[in-house]
Write a protein that holds these residues in place. Structure first.
Motif, PDB file in Angstrom:
ATOM      1  N   TRP A  99       0.944  -1.208   0.064  1.00  0.00           N
ATOM      2  CA  TRP A  99       0.120   0.049  -0.073  1.00  0.00           C
ATOM      3  C   TRP A  99       0.913   1.192   0.020  1.00  0.00           C
ATOM      4  O   TRP A  99       2.051   1.180   0.443  1.00  0.00           O
ATOM      5  CB  TRP A  99      -0.998  -0.020   1.248  1.00  0.00           C
ATOM      6  N   LEU A 100       0.411   2.459  -0.289  1.00  0.00           N
ATOM      7  CA  LEU A 100       1.234   3.616  -0.434  1.00  0.00           C
ATOM      8  C   LEU A 100       0.454   4.681   0.280  1.00  0.00           C
ATOM      9  O   LEU A 100      -0.707   4.951   0.171  1.00  0.00           O
ATOM     10  CB  LEU A 100       1.385   4.203  -1.846  1.00  0.00           C
TER      11      LEU A 100
ATOM     12  N   GLU B 260       0.607  13.131  -7.537  1.00  0.00           N
ATOM     13  CA  GLU B 260      -0.058  12.634  -8.946  1.00  0.00           C
ATOM     14  C   GLU B 260       0.995  11.657  -9.563  1.00  0.00           C
ATOM     15  O   GLU B 260       0.725  10.585  -9.980  1.00  0.00           O
ATOM     16  CB  GLU B 260      -0.217  13.627  -9.713  1.00  0.00           C
ATOM     17  N   ASP B 261       2.199  12.098  -9.516  1.00  0.00           N
ATOM     18  CA  ASP B 261       3.350  11.253 -10.104  1.00  0.00           C
ATOM     19  C   ASP B 261       3.601  10.069  -9.136  1.00  0.00           C
ATOM     20  O   ASP B 261       3.742   8.841  -9.362  1.00  0.00           O
ATOM     21  CB  ASP B 261       4.622  12.098 -10.156  1.00  0.00           C
ATOM     22  N   MET B 262       3.482  10.286  -7.975  1.00  0.00           N
ATOM     23  CA  MET B 262       3.633   9.046  -6.873  1.00  0.00           C
ATOM     24  C   MET B 262       2.621   8.051  -7.011  1.00  0.00           C
ATOM     25  O   MET B 262       2.855   6.888  -7.190  1.00  0.00           O
ATOM     26  CB  MET B 262       3.666   9.724  -5.343  1.00  0.00           C
ATOM     27  N   MET B 263       1.323   8.567  -7.219  1.00  0.00           N
ATOM     28  CA  MET B 263       0.268   7.330  -7.454  1.00  0.00           C
ATOM     29  C   MET B 263       0.465   6.830  -8.593  1.00  0.00           C
ATOM     30  O   MET B 263       0.193   5.720  -8.926  1.00  0.00           O
ATOM     31  CB  MET B 263      -1.167   8.463  -7.514  1.00  0.00           C
TER      32      MET B 263
ATOM     33  N   LYS C  89      13.936   9.598  -0.959  1.00  0.00           N
ATOM     34  CA  LYS C  89      14.351   9.232  -2.337  1.00  0.00           C
ATOM     35  C   LYS C  89      12.880   9.135  -3.024  1.00  0.00           C
ATOM     36  O   LYS C  89      12.863   9.604  -4.424  1.00  0.00           O
ATOM     37  CB  LYS C  89      14.797   7.750  -2.553  1.00  0.00           C
ATOM     38  N   ASN C  90      11.757   8.936  -2.501  1.00  0.00           N
ATOM     39  CA  ASN C  90      10.390   8.838  -3.225  1.00  0.00           C
ATOM     40  C   ASN C  90      10.017  10.035  -3.603  1.00  0.00           C
ATOM     41  O   ASN C  90       9.720  10.267  -5.019  1.00  0.00           O
ATOM     42  CB  ASN C  90       9.262   8.281  -2.442  1.00  0.00           C
ATOM     43  N   ILE C  91      10.120  11.037  -2.644  1.00  0.00           N
ATOM     44  CA  ILE C  91       9.834  12.536  -3.129  1.00  0.00           C
ATOM     45  C   ILE C  91      10.739  12.932  -4.174  1.00  0.00           C
ATOM     46  O   ILE C  91      10.278  13.644  -5.221  1.00  0.00           O
ATOM     47  CB  ILE C  91       9.939  13.440  -1.835  1.00  0.00           C
ATOM     48  N   ALA C  92      12.168  12.598  -4.307  1.00  0.00           N
ATOM     49  CA  ALA C  92      13.204  13.179  -5.066  1.00  0.00           C
ATOM     50  C   ALA C  92      12.693  12.753  -6.578  1.00  0.00           C
ATOM     51  O   ALA C  92      12.778  13.621  -7.605  1.00  0.00           O
ATOM     52  CB  ALA C  92      14.300  12.593  -4.599  1.00  0.00           C
ATOM     53  N   LYS C  93      12.512  11.381  -6.595  1.00  0.00           N
ATOM     54  CA  LYS C  93      11.962  10.871  -8.034  1.00  0.00           C
ATOM     55  C   LYS C  93      10.742  11.488  -8.580  1.00  0.00           C
ATOM     56  O   LYS C  93      10.737  11.809  -9.492  1.00  0.00           O
ATOM     57  CB  LYS C  93      12.004   9.438  -7.808  1.00  0.00           C
ATOM     58  N   SER C  94       9.847  11.699  -7.780  1.00  0.00           N
ATOM     59  CA  SER C  94       8.490  12.507  -8.254  1.00  0.00           C
ATOM     60  C   SER C  94       8.758  13.848  -8.648  1.00  0.00           C
ATOM     61  O   SER C  94       7.897  14.349  -9.318  1.00  0.00           O
ATOM     62  CB  SER C  94       7.446  12.149  -7.416  1.00  0.00           C
TER      63      SER C  94
END
Length: 392
Positions: free
Chosen positions: A125-126, A138-141, A205-210
């Motif tokens: 789950w996210l 939106e990009d993370m979803m 890292k997740n925020i950085a990528k999105s």
């Protein structure tokens, strides 16, 4: 292998420097909500039934047609790389091996794609924070959909950070700034310090990528702490539905009224949560709110809770009062902070074993048969009317 979650908490405290353990352990202000979360479980007592066949007792259940080894979900926690390198991936793998869902935080220090690679068959789950620039969410979803995440958990109780005195005392800011006191603390915890030197400081890292940038802890921490979308409202559930077609849960519900609004908005579930006591200092524990919420939204959505779960017996109490399941926050972190994936796995094993033993002693062989009659409030037993009825 240790005997209980508290043993892992003690081991984590020994291994981590104070700045890291206080971040894991601390609550808002004087810690009132943090204590209330734990105390709520201790005030609830069991009413066991005897001479029931519990030879085939099972903790298994299912949610939205997906099997779970127990009504537990490994909940979202941020900056886990502060406790062990690649902690998110290790906990995701431990959860999958235990047959439990794992919720990855927006503030994770591993990419959501790497968590999926670590747990290819796991139910992932996210958890989502929404920043002012909604393109990040939106990009993370989008990435989570592509990686096969089943459920979105929107956290709504953190428009701003709570007052956390321990972080101010320790000078906790991202990235960590070396000081004489921190250096001395690091030298007293050589294993943790060696891992940081070898693997590097944790990054969001997740925020950085999105965001589409190189990992920059200063900037991305600011996105979480000062650039949250303060306009987010119930009307935005429709916006989320445009981008997410799996199950949608709202986490951070702290009133019956908001639980009813969640049901009206069409989400699939809620998590009753005071953010582990880390946000608003004086709030009800989720367990205290649970019966009223379940009565108000019965059959309309799934009701989960978090905060204060340290024993398998705590999970039994929550389910008996109507919870679909409990989210585990600090407990798996104590395990991973003490000894990596093996510690996280052992914590999950301990909780499941404790839950099974509790159910057998309670005289209940199936999760679906747990009910409010299995528990009673200690405060109710001490009320004059209850005393009089026992005397009579």
């Amino acid at each position: 292998m240790l005997s209980c979650v508290e043993d892992y908490r003690v081991a984590a405290r020994r291994r981590l420097p104070r700045i890291a353990f206080d971040y894991l352990e601390g609550g808002a202000e004087d810690g009132d909500a943090l204590r209330r979360n734990r105390d709520a479980y201790s005030r609830l007592l069991f009413r066991p039934r005897v001479l029931n066949d519990v030879s085939r007792c099972s903790t298994a259940t299912s949610v939205w047609g997906r099997e779970m080894a127990a009504p537990m979900i490994v909940g979202p926690t941020g900056l886990n790389g502060l406790f062990w390198p690649q902690a998110d991936e290790l906990i995701a793998r431990a959860a999958a091996e235990a047959g439990l869902p794992f919720v990855l935080s927006t503030a994770s220090t591993s990419l959501l794609e790497d968590a999926r690679a670590a747990a290819p068959d796991g139910d992932l789950w996210l958890q989502l924070y929404v920043q002012q620039d909604r393109r990040i969410a939106e990009d993370m979803m989008r990435r989570a959909r592509t990686a096969g995440y089943s459920t979105l958990v929107l956290t709504v109780d953190t428009p701003v950070h709570g007052n956390r005195d321990h972080d101010i005392r320790n000078g906790f800011k991202l990235p960590l700034r070396m000081s004489r006191r921190l250096l001395a603390d690091c030298l007293r915890h050589p294993h943790w310090t060696y891992q940081v030197l070898r693997f590097g400081a944790p990054e969001l890292k997740n925020i950085a990528k999105s965001v589409g940038e190189k990992a920059d802890l200063n900037r991305h921490a600011a996105l979480l702490s000062r650039q949250m979308d303060l306009t987010l409202a119930w009307r935005d559930i429709a916006w989320l539905r445009e981008h997410w077609h799996g199950q949608l849960i709202v986490k951070g519900i702290q009133s019956v009224d908001d639980a009813m609004l969640a049901a009206q908005s069409g989400v699939d579930g809620v998590v009753l949560s005071n953010h582990g006591g880390r946000q608003l200092a004086s709030t009800l524990a989720s367990l205290e709110l649970l019966p009223a919420v379940c009565a108000a939204v019965a059959g309309k959505l799934k009701v989960f809770i978090d905060g204060g779960v340290r024993r398998g017996s705590d999970v039994v109490k929550a389910v008996a009062l109507g919870a679909t399941g409990t989210l585990l926050g600090r407990a798996p972190l104590y395990g991973v902070a003490a000894s990596g994936q093996s510690g996280a796995s052992d914590v999950l094993r301990i909780l499941q074993a404790e839950m099974r033993t509790t159910m057998q002693l309670l005289g209940c062989a199936e999760v679906g048969k747990l009910e409010a009659a299995h528990v009673v409030s200690a405060q109710h037993l001490l009320a004059p009317s209850a005393v009089n009825s026992r005397v009579a």
